[in-house]
Scaffold this motif. Structure first.
Motif, PDB file in Angstrom:
ATOM      1  N   MET B   1      -8.973 -36.474  47.003  1.00 21.84           N
ATOM      2  CA  MET B   1     -10.186 -35.591  46.161  1.00 21.84           C
ATOM      3  C   MET B   1     -11.408 -35.985  46.707  1.00 21.84           C
ATOM      4  SD  MET B   1     -10.433 -33.337  43.906  1.00 21.84           S
ATOM      5  CE  MET B   1      -9.126 -33.095  42.551  1.00 21.84           C
ATOM      6  N   LYS B   2     -12.101 -34.720  46.705  1.00 19.16           N
ATOM      7  CA  LYS B   2     -13.526 -34.753  47.191  1.00 19.16           C
ATOM      8  C   LYS B   2     -14.366 -35.485  46.357  1.00 19.16           C
ATOM      9  CE  LYS B   2     -12.597 -30.938  49.971  1.00 19.16           C
ATOM     10  NZ  LYS B   2     -11.861 -29.587  49.633  1.00 19.16           N
ATOM     11  N   ASN B   5     -15.474 -34.704  42.481  1.00 17.67           N
ATOM     12  CA  ASN B   5     -14.534 -34.794  41.427  1.00 17.67           C
ATOM     13  C   ASN B   5     -14.313 -36.093  41.216  1.00 17.67           C
ATOM     14  OD1 ASN B   5     -14.013 -32.191  40.688  1.00 17.67           O
ATOM     15  ND2 ASN B   5     -13.086 -31.787  42.459  1.00 17.67           N
ATOM     16  N   VAL B   6     -14.369 -37.008  42.134  1.00 16.58           N
ATOM     17  CA  VAL B   6     -14.019 -38.482  41.779  1.00 16.58           C
ATOM     18  C   VAL B   6     -15.109 -39.079  40.970  1.00 16.58           C
ATOM     19  CG1 VAL B   6     -14.075 -40.743  42.934  1.00 16.58           C
ATOM     20  CG2 VAL B   6     -12.853 -38.947  44.259  1.00 16.58           C
ATOM     21  N   ARG B   8     -17.007 -37.071  39.084  1.00 17.17           N
ATOM     22  CA  ARG B   8     -16.605 -36.517  37.689  1.00 17.17           C
ATOM     23  C   ARG B   8     -15.422 -37.045  36.768  1.00 17.17           C
ATOM     24  NH1 ARG B   8     -14.078 -30.769  37.640  1.00 17.17           N
ATOM     25  NH2 ARG B   8     -13.734 -30.337  35.261  1.00 17.17           N
ATOM     26  N   LEU B   9     -14.571 -37.571  37.481  1.00 21.17           N
ATOM     27  CA  LEU B   9     -13.394 -38.230  36.813  1.00 21.17           C
ATOM     28  C   LEU B   9     -14.037 -39.729  36.152  1.00 21.17           C
ATOM     29  CD1 LEU B   9     -10.450 -38.888  36.117  1.00 21.17           C
ATOM     30  CD2 LEU B   9     -10.169 -40.053  38.236  1.00 21.17           C
ATOM     31  N   VAL B  12     -16.094 -39.215  33.077  1.00 27.48           N
ATOM     32  CA  VAL B  12     -15.267 -38.689  32.035  1.00 27.48           C
ATOM     33  C   VAL B  12     -14.610 -39.717  31.224  1.00 27.48           C
ATOM     34  CG1 VAL B  12     -13.440 -37.407  31.179  1.00 27.48           C
ATOM     35  CG2 VAL B  12     -15.096 -36.242  32.766  1.00 27.48           C
ATOM     36  N   ILE B  13     -14.173 -40.735  32.276  1.00 29.45           N
ATOM     37  CA  ILE B  13     -13.378 -41.931  31.956  1.00 29.45           C
ATOM     38  C   ILE B  13     -14.349 -42.825  31.402  1.00 29.45           C
ATOM     39  CG2 ILE B  13     -12.164 -43.911  32.735  1.00 29.45           C
ATOM     40  CD1 ILE B  13     -10.410 -42.178  34.431  1.00 29.45           C
ATOM     41  N   ASP B  16     -15.398 -41.892  27.705  1.00 27.59           N
ATOM     42  CA  ASP B  16     -14.130 -42.214  27.090  1.00 27.59           C
ATOM     43  C   ASP B  16     -13.880 -43.610  26.621  1.00 27.59           C
ATOM     44  OD1 ASP B  16     -13.733 -39.535  27.179  1.00 27.59           O
ATOM     45  OD2 ASP B  16     -11.894 -39.777  28.258  1.00 27.59           O
ATOM     46  N   ARG B  17     -14.234 -44.491  27.378  1.00 27.61           N
ATOM     47  CA  ARG B  17     -13.907 -45.803  27.280  1.00 27.61           C
ATOM     48  C   ARG B  17     -14.954 -46.274  26.379  1.00 27.61           C
ATOM     49  NH1 ARG B  17     -12.790 -47.891  33.342  1.00 27.61           N
ATOM     50  NH2 ARG B  17     -10.823 -47.008  33.341  1.00 27.61           N
ATOM     51  N   GLY B  55     -18.476 -49.987  36.309  1.00 27.60           N
ATOM     52  CA  GLY B  55     -17.462 -50.348  35.556  1.00 27.60           C
ATOM     53  C   GLY B  55     -17.553 -51.641  34.627  1.00 27.60           C
TER      54      GLY B  55
END
Ligand SMILES: Nc1ncnc2c1ncn2[C@@H]1O[C@H](COP(=O)(O)OP(=O)(O)O)[C@@H](O)[C@H]1O
Ligand SMILES: [Mg+2]
Lengths: 262, 75
Positions: B1-2, B5-6, B8-9, B12-13, B16-17, B55
């Motif tokens: 994936m470009k 988007n990495v 972006r993911l 988002v995560i 959410d966490r 992280g």
């Protein structure tokens, strides 16, 4: 004693049932006595995907209600003599949380099988908890797209609160052409984002909905992928299906452009 | 994936966490106030900001006090 593995996901429709059925059939072909149990009482489909819907006499809810013994509800799959399906067809449990007796039902199967695969509802509702409580390992199915991965992360965080022996990811519906051009997430990127190990990769292929579980054509890409997945699961290997093969190099670029145009 | 988007993911995560509800935030603020009040005369409740970073989490606590309480550590 059977290894009890729950097949789960954050998002629905990512391929849990297809994977439970095909992985079950493949483990059975490798000589492992395997049972796939449908614990997705709301959206049950395992009987159809395994091609045994016409053979159902009793189902999981009959067992849970005490109308029959688990062994009476087991259906031997036409795909392999070692593969059995415990279907769910009855509307009885719809809308209710799955009763905790599911755990004892599954424990009752432990001595007869090497593997019990539990097809679980998507998300983290009541049915999820019952199914996970009955298992000692989990496989989380994802597709290589943001929405599926984001939901999987939530499921993974809930799974970490259970003391499971192992939690792995299966990446399903991988399109080699898109992975090579960087248009979907690669398994490596998924591992990094979700902080969990990928144990298998299944490519996107029409044979997955055209064929009943256990009857994938010999040369169909998912057939090879399930072989690898089954040996990863059964023997703890970490070989990966080569999703990029055929889509790199000169001929690969031609194949990619054909795929784009259909 | 470009790369876009990495990222972006990841964003988002990470968001959410960070599932601290208003109630759990209040609990932390109360606990901190009690602990700090043994040593300071607080002028207002502590303000806590939790943000994901590489992280892990970065926790900023801002608090002001009218006075320091004098105390001697018991030997
Ligand atoms: N690798 C794949 N390639 C193509 N179609 C797939 C693949 N995996 C699953 N499907 C199809 O996607 C649909 C949803 O799969 P299913 O197993 O029912 O998902 P779930 O149980 O997670 O809701 C089905 O029609 C199935 O045939
Ligand atoms: Mg399903």
């Amino acid at each position: 004693m059977a290894r009890k593995i729950v097949i789960t996901s954050g998002k629905g429709g990512v391929g849990k049932t297809a994977i439970a059925a095909n992985l079950g059939a493949r483990l059975a072909k490798n000589g492992k006595r395997t049972c796939a149990l449908d614990a997705d009482f709301g959206l049950n489909n395992l009987d159809v995907v395994a091609g045994v819907e016409n053979l159902v006499v009793y189902d999981v809810s009959d067992c849970l209600e005490g109308k029959c013994r688990a062994k009476q509800a087991l259906i031997q799959s036409p795909a392999d003599k070692n593969f059995y399906v415990l279907p769910s067809v009855n509307a009885f449990l719809k809308g209710k949380t799955v009763p905790d007796e599911l755990g004892s039902l599954i424990s009752g199967l432990e001595t007869s099988f090497d593997f019990v695969l539990i097809d679980c509802p998507a998300g983290v509702g009541g049915g999820f908890h019952t199914a996970v409580s009955a298992a000692d390992e989990a496989l989380v199915v994802v597709t290589p797209h943001i929405s599926s991965l984001r939901d999987a992360d939530k499921v993974l965080s809930v799974l970490r609160s259970y003391s499971l022996k192992s939690v792995g990811i299966i990446v399903n519906r991988v399109r080699g052409d898109l992975a090579v051009t960087g248009d979907v997430f690669t398994p490596e990127q998924i591992e990094t984002a979700l902080k969990a190990e990928v144990v298998g990769i299944i490519p996107e292929d029409d044979s997955m909905f055209l064929c009943n579980a256990g009857f994938l054509p010999y040369d169909a890409p998912p057939n090879k992928a399930f072989k690898i997945l089954a040996s990863n699961v059964a023997e703890g290997k970490r070989k990966m299906y080569d999703y990029a093969s055929g889509y790199t190099g000169f001929f690969g670029s031609i194949r990619r452009s054909i795929k784009r145009n259909i | 994936m470009k790369r876009d988007n990495v990222i972006r993911l990841k964003r988002v995560i990470d968001t959410d966490r960070l599932s601290l509800t208003a109630e759990s935030m209040e609990l932390i603020v109360n606990d901190l106030s009690v602990a700090l009040s043994d040593y300071f005369v607080l002028s207002e409740a502590p303000v806590i900001k939790v943000s994901p970073k590489d992280g892990k989490y970065e926790i900023d606590i801002r608090v002001s006090a009218e006075a320091l309480k004098t105390f001697l550590p018991v030997p």
